[in-house]
Design a protein around this motif. Structure first.
Motif, PDB file in Angstrom:
ATOM      1  N   ASP A   1      -3.256   8.048  -7.421  1.00 16.84           N
ATOM      2  CA  ASP A   1      -4.241   9.105  -7.157  1.00 16.84           C
ATOM      3  C   ASP A   1      -5.428   9.004  -8.117  1.00 16.84           C
ATOM      4  O   ASP A   1      -6.591   9.185  -7.714  1.00 16.84           O
ATOM      5  CB  ASP A   1      -3.588  10.477  -7.290  1.00 16.84           C
ATOM      6  N   GLN A   2      -5.125   8.699  -9.391  1.00 15.32           N
ATOM      7  CA  GLN A   2      -6.192   8.559 -10.380  1.00 15.32           C
ATOM      8  C   GLN A   2      -7.091   7.376 -10.055  1.00 15.32           C
ATOM      9  O   GLN A   2      -8.322   7.466 -10.140  1.00 15.32           O
ATOM     10  CB  GLN A   2      -5.590   8.399 -11.775  1.00 15.32           C
ATOM     11  N   VAL A   3      -6.475   6.255  -9.662  1.00 12.73           N
ATOM     12  CA  VAL A   3      -7.246   5.062  -9.313  1.00 12.73           C
ATOM     13  C   VAL A   3      -8.111   5.339  -8.091  1.00 12.73           C
ATOM     14  O   VAL A   3      -9.283   4.935  -8.027  1.00 12.73           O
ATOM     15  CB  VAL A   3      -6.297   3.868  -9.062  1.00 12.73           C
ATOM     16  N   GLN A   4      -7.541   6.039  -7.097  1.00 17.25           N
ATOM     17  CA  GLN A   4      -8.295   6.374  -5.891  1.00 17.25           C
ATOM     18  C   GLN A   4      -9.494   7.257  -6.216  1.00 17.25           C
ATOM     19  O   GLN A   4     -10.582   7.092  -5.635  1.00 17.25           O
ATOM     20  CB  GLN A   4      -7.366   7.085  -4.887  1.00 17.25           C
ATOM     21  N   ALA A   5      -9.307   8.144  -7.160  1.00 16.79           N
ATOM     22  CA  ALA A   5     -10.417   9.028  -7.542  1.00 16.79           C
ATOM     23  C   ALA A   5     -11.514   8.270  -8.274  1.00 16.79           C
ATOM     24  O   ALA A   5     -12.710   8.539  -8.079  1.00 16.79           O
ATOM     25  CB  ALA A   5      -9.883  10.165  -8.416  1.00 16.79           C
ATOM     26  N   VAL A   6     -11.118   7.288  -9.106  1.00 12.36           N
ATOM     27  CA  VAL A   6     -12.104   6.515  -9.871  1.00 12.36           C
ATOM     28  C   VAL A   6     -12.852   5.556  -8.962  1.00 12.36           C
ATOM     29  O   VAL A   6     -14.083   5.386  -9.078  1.00 12.36           O
ATOM     30  CB  VAL A   6     -11.413   5.761 -11.016  1.00 12.36           C
ATOM     31  N   ASP A   7     -12.128   4.897  -8.036  1.00  6.89           N
ATOM     32  CA  ASP A   7     -12.765   3.890  -7.163  1.00  6.89           C
ATOM     33  C   ASP A   7     -12.222   4.046  -5.742  1.00  6.89           C
ATOM     34  O   ASP A   7     -11.264   3.378  -5.353  1.00  6.89           O
ATOM     35  CB  ASP A   7     -12.496   2.490  -7.698  1.00  6.89           C
ATOM     36  N   PRO A   8     -12.818   4.896  -4.939  1.00  9.81           N
ATOM     37  CA  PRO A   8     -12.324   5.144  -3.567  1.00  9.81           C
ATOM     38  C   PRO A   8     -12.538   3.974  -2.615  1.00  9.81           C
ATOM     39  O   PRO A   8     -11.977   3.981  -1.508  1.00  9.81           O
ATOM     40  CB  PRO A   8     -13.134   6.367  -3.124  1.00  9.81           C
TER      41      PRO A   8
ATOM     42  N   LEU B   1     -11.481   0.930  -3.063  1.00  9.42           N
ATOM     43  CA  LEU B   1     -10.313   0.049  -3.089  1.00  9.42           C
ATOM     44  C   LEU B   1      -9.441   0.297  -1.862  1.00  9.42           C
ATOM     45  O   LEU B   1      -9.275   1.441  -1.430  1.00  9.42           O
ATOM     46  CB  LEU B   1      -9.488   0.289  -4.357  1.00  9.42           C
ATOM     47  N   GLN B   2      -8.888  -0.785  -1.293  1.00 11.62           N
ATOM     48  CA  GLN B   2      -7.976  -0.647  -0.152  1.00 11.62           C
ATOM     49  C   GLN B   2      -6.570  -0.388  -0.697  1.00 11.62           C
ATOM     50  O   GLN B   2      -5.893  -1.312  -1.152  1.00 11.62           O
ATOM     51  CB  GLN B   2      -7.998  -1.912   0.706  1.00 11.62           C
ATOM     52  N   GLN B   3      -6.173   0.863  -0.666  1.00 11.34           N
ATOM     53  CA  GLN B   3      -4.868   1.227  -1.207  1.00 11.34           C
ATOM     54  C   GLN B   3      -3.757   0.593  -0.354  1.00 11.34           C
ATOM     55  O   GLN B   3      -3.708   0.764   0.863  1.00 11.34           O
ATOM     56  CB  GLN B   3      -4.709   2.740  -1.249  1.00 11.34           C
ATOM     57  N   THR B   4      -2.882  -0.124  -1.029  1.00 14.40           N
ATOM     58  CA  THR B   4      -1.820  -0.887  -0.354  1.00 14.40           C
ATOM     59  C   THR B   4      -0.472  -0.494  -0.933  1.00 14.40           C
ATOM     60  O   THR B   4      -0.306  -0.429  -2.156  1.00 14.40           O
ATOM     61  CB  THR B   4      -2.042  -2.402  -0.533  1.00 14.40           C
ATOM     62  N   SER B   5       0.502  -0.242  -0.053  1.00 13.63           N
ATOM     63  CA  SER B   5       1.838   0.152  -0.485  1.00 13.63           C
ATOM     64  C   SER B   5       2.850  -0.965  -0.213  1.00 13.63           C
ATOM     65  O   SER B   5       2.771  -1.653   0.817  1.00 13.63           O
ATOM     66  CB  SER B   5       2.276   1.428   0.241  1.00 13.63           C
ATOM     67  N   GLY B   6       3.782  -1.112  -1.134  1.00 14.10           N
ATOM     68  CA  GLY B   6       4.836  -2.115  -0.958  1.00 14.10           C
ATOM     69  C   GLY B   6       6.108  -1.554  -0.376  1.00 14.10           C
ATOM     70  O   GLY B   6       7.126  -2.254  -0.326  1.00 14.10           O
ATOM     71  N   GLU B   7       6.077  -0.299   0.065  1.00 16.79           N
ATOM     72  CA  GLU B   7       7.266   0.340   0.617  1.00 16.79           C
ATOM     73  C   GLU B   7       6.941   1.055   1.923  1.00 16.79           C
ATOM     74  O   GLU B   7       5.834   1.547   2.109  1.00 16.79           O
ATOM     75  CB  GLU B   7       7.836   1.359  -0.380  1.00 16.79           C
ATOM     76  N   LYS B   8       7.946   1.111   2.794  1.00 15.42           N
ATOM     77  CA  LYS B   8       7.797   1.877   4.030  1.00 15.42           C
ATOM     78  C   LYS B   8       7.860   3.368   3.732  1.00 15.42           C
ATOM     79  O   LYS B   8       8.511   3.806   2.784  1.00 15.42           O
ATOM     80  CB  LYS B   8       8.902   1.511   5.020  1.00 15.42           C
TER      81      LYS B   8
END
Length: 625
Positions: A444-451, A453-460
């Motif tokens: 969440d902090q990273v998303q707020a600093v740099d929106p 970025l393509q947020q990618t998850s390693g889990e379903k």
């Protein structure tokens, strides 16, 4: 004078008896030859004497080391094809054949992960060796040996021979069985996820395995039908026929339970997944080096994947392992620090290490021989790159970036600020929209600093959870591949990347399942695939399945009818003579004829009884005057 006449008379009798004995021997020899010719005709021209059967001699010699004719025997009508011990050996041979085939298939389909297996052994044993390839060669050799023994046994049964397996082959069967069971058990315990790979492979190979299995059953129907009609016990006949038909119909119906994403309607196949180089192009250059990423770009990769660690003085650099001993020459430069965590070195110390020699000496993918002299020279001089160098390569080529970020161990100077330090380097060297941000910590902090970025998850996760976390891409292991789930995520604009896919058949499955991208070691190979290796419509597959089963059923039925007709000695066409009374396998009858005796003359024992047969010539009668 009377005495002289008496002696002359006896001499004439003896002379006449000797002449008649020679005639008897000559007649007997003609009779024996006539019987052999008659028996050859009764068996439709097939020579049954062992000295006239080099094919059977070769089979029996290879299977049981019975090279001489007196060592072998035919199975007579009503007899079992072998003794109880040999029946057990034959059953063990069949069991070993299937178990060794399962292991060989399992291990051959696991080639996608051979590199992981070899490095796993390197970490435990401390030295490099291509264990995966050696294991494949041994498995293939043992399976070939067992398959040849089974072919020999089936051929001997087809010739009506009694089976006798030599003790050395019995030992070989036991060794192969023990190897297959032990190897399967160990790999299942250490590497259980590979069974998921095997199940995935069936989605591509099942149609061809079905054809092979049906063909095998058709071939086996010949010896089974032959011995079925020679059995004189109904219980045994019912057991054999019931077992054969149950297996046959099971094979016929196997496709009912088959599923493959590559069986789909025409025109529904989506675009090919884009390729992301796993640590660059590790088959063409040392992994996680500048050369490796440049090779990936040249081969057509749309993205670059790597692993990031932060040095003790705050410089993010590329390294997959927690230590440096696998991919550098740390044992030469810092021999006392080989087991130290990679993040505990300064950037200056890391720059002293060579990151390319190991690739040339160990040849992890067996591809070094295909490299040019210039590429080998360049690989030999590679060093550990920083994250900034890696991002510059991606920025120049306009490629996407995906990386794992290792958290430094407790006590590291940047154990709490490693994410911010890495993020600052990213923002300084590449457009944020090119970065697939995988670290889950402080998302969440990273998303707020740099929106951007393509947020990618390693889990379903559920769609709601993913959208709340601003996830735009999933990075999943290929064993979790599911066409239904990929479509579900795609419906809300969440794309799926599967890792690590290096085999063409796995790439085909990912393509058919609808994956948007794959991470691969063999980017130079997959980039040349223009269409799936396996793709057909449901109608085409149904036609293939039904046609295979119908042809097989026709052949099996014809083979059983042929053996039933042949055993009963019925003519196959009008005008053909009936050659048997009780089938081609009946014993020809012999009856004792009159006992010939010659007084005062010694006659050989084999001339004392002559079979009474129509082909026996008239023998002169010996009388004594």
């Amino acid at each position: 004078m009377p005495v002289t006449r008496l002696k002359l008379g006896k001499l004439k009798v003896v002379r006449r008896q000797l002449l008649q004995r020679d005639q008897v021997e000559e007649s007997l020899e003609r009779w024996r030859c006539a019987q052999e010719r008659s028996w050859e005709k009764e068996t439709d021209g097939k020579v049954t004497m062992y000295e006239h059967q080099p094919f059977v001699s070769c089979l029996a010699g290879l299977y049981g080391c019975q090279w001489r004719r007196y060592q072998r025997a035919r199975a007579q009508p009503g007899e079992c094809c072998c003794s109880k011990v040999e029946c057990g050996s034959f059953g063990l041979l069949i069991l070993t054949f299937f178990l060794s085939f399962v292991f060989l298939y399992f291990w051959s389909e696991a080639q996608n992960d051979y590199n992981d297996f070899d490095w796993f052994n390197f970490g435990n044993l401390g030295f490099w060796f291509p264990w995966s390839l050696v294991l494949l060669i041994v498995a293939a050799a043992l399976f070939t040996y067992i398959a040849l023994l089974l072919v020999l046994a089936v051929c001997l049964l087809s010739e009506g021979q009694r089976l006798y397996l030599h003790w050395s082959h019995k030992s070989g069967i036991v060794v192969t069985l023990a190897f297959s069971v032990t190897a399967t058990a160990i790999l299942s315990d250490l590497w259980s996820k590979e069974w998921k790979t095997l199940l995935l492979s069936l989605q591509v190979t099942a149609p061809y395995l079905h054809v092979a299995a049906v063909s095998l059953m058709a071939i086996l129907s010949w010896p089974i039908a032959l011995h079925f009609f020679r059995m004189n016990k109904k219980v045994r006949q019912v057991a054999v026929l019931g077992l054969f038909l149950s297996v046959l119909f099971s094979v016929y119906l196997v496709p009912l339970g088959m599923y493959s994403p590559c069986i789909k309607e025409a025109g529904t196949l989506g675009p090919a997944p884009t390729l992301i180089g796993h640590r660059g192009a590790p088959m063409l250059a040392p992994e996680n080096t500048v050369m490796s990423f440049e090779k990936a770009v040249e081969a057509g990769g749309e993205g670059l994947e790597t692993d990031v660690t932060i040095s003790s003085d705050g410089v993010p650099f590329l390294m997959h392992d927690s230590t440096l001993k696998r991919t550098t020459n740390i044992a030469e430069v810092f021999p006392n620090r080989t087991h130290l965590d990679a993040s505990m070195f300064t950037w200056t110390e890391l720059q002293q290490l060579n990151a390319g020699d190991w690739f040339l000496s160990r040849d992890p993918f067996g591809t070094v021989s295909s490299l040019s002299a210039a590429d080998r020279s360049q690989a030999q001089n590679q060093s550990i790159p920083s994250l900034a160098q890696f991002l510059e390569v991606a920025a120049r080529s306009g490629r996407l970036v995906l990386f794992d970020l290792r958290r430094p161990p407790h006590g590291h100077p940047y154990s709490q600020s490693y994410i911010n330090t890495t993020l600052q380097v990213v923002q300084a060297h590449i457009n944020s929209s090119q970065v697939l941000w995988l670290p889950s910590e402080d998302r969440d902090q990273v998303q707020a600093v740099d929106p951007d970025l393509q947020q990618t998850s390693g889990e379903k996760a559920s769609i709601q959870e993913l959208t709340d976390g601003h996830i735009t891409r999933l990075n999943l292991h290929y064993s979790t591949m599911s066409q239904q789930q990929i479509r579900k995520y795609q419906s809300v604009n969440i794309s799926t990347n599967l890792y690590v896919i290096s085999q063409p058949w796995l790439y085909t499955l990912a393509w058919c399942a609808g994956a948007q991208s794959v991470t691969t070691n063999s980017i130079h190979v997959l980039s040349n695939i223009n269409k799936p290796l396996f793709l057909m419509t449901p109608e085409e597959y149904s036609l293939m399945w039904i046609l295979t089963d119908v042809v097989s059923a026709f052949l099996v039925t014809a083979i059983f009818i042929f053996h039933w007709w042949r055993e009963r000695g019925l003519p196959f066409w009008s005008g053909s003579r009936q050659t048997h009374e009780n089938g081609p396998y009946s014993k020809f009858r012999t009856e004792l004829s009159d006992v010939w005796s010659v007084s005062s003359v010694t006659v050989r024992p084999d001339l004392r009884s002559i079979p009474n047969s129509p082909s026996t010539p008239h023998l002169p009668t010996i009388t004594e005057e």
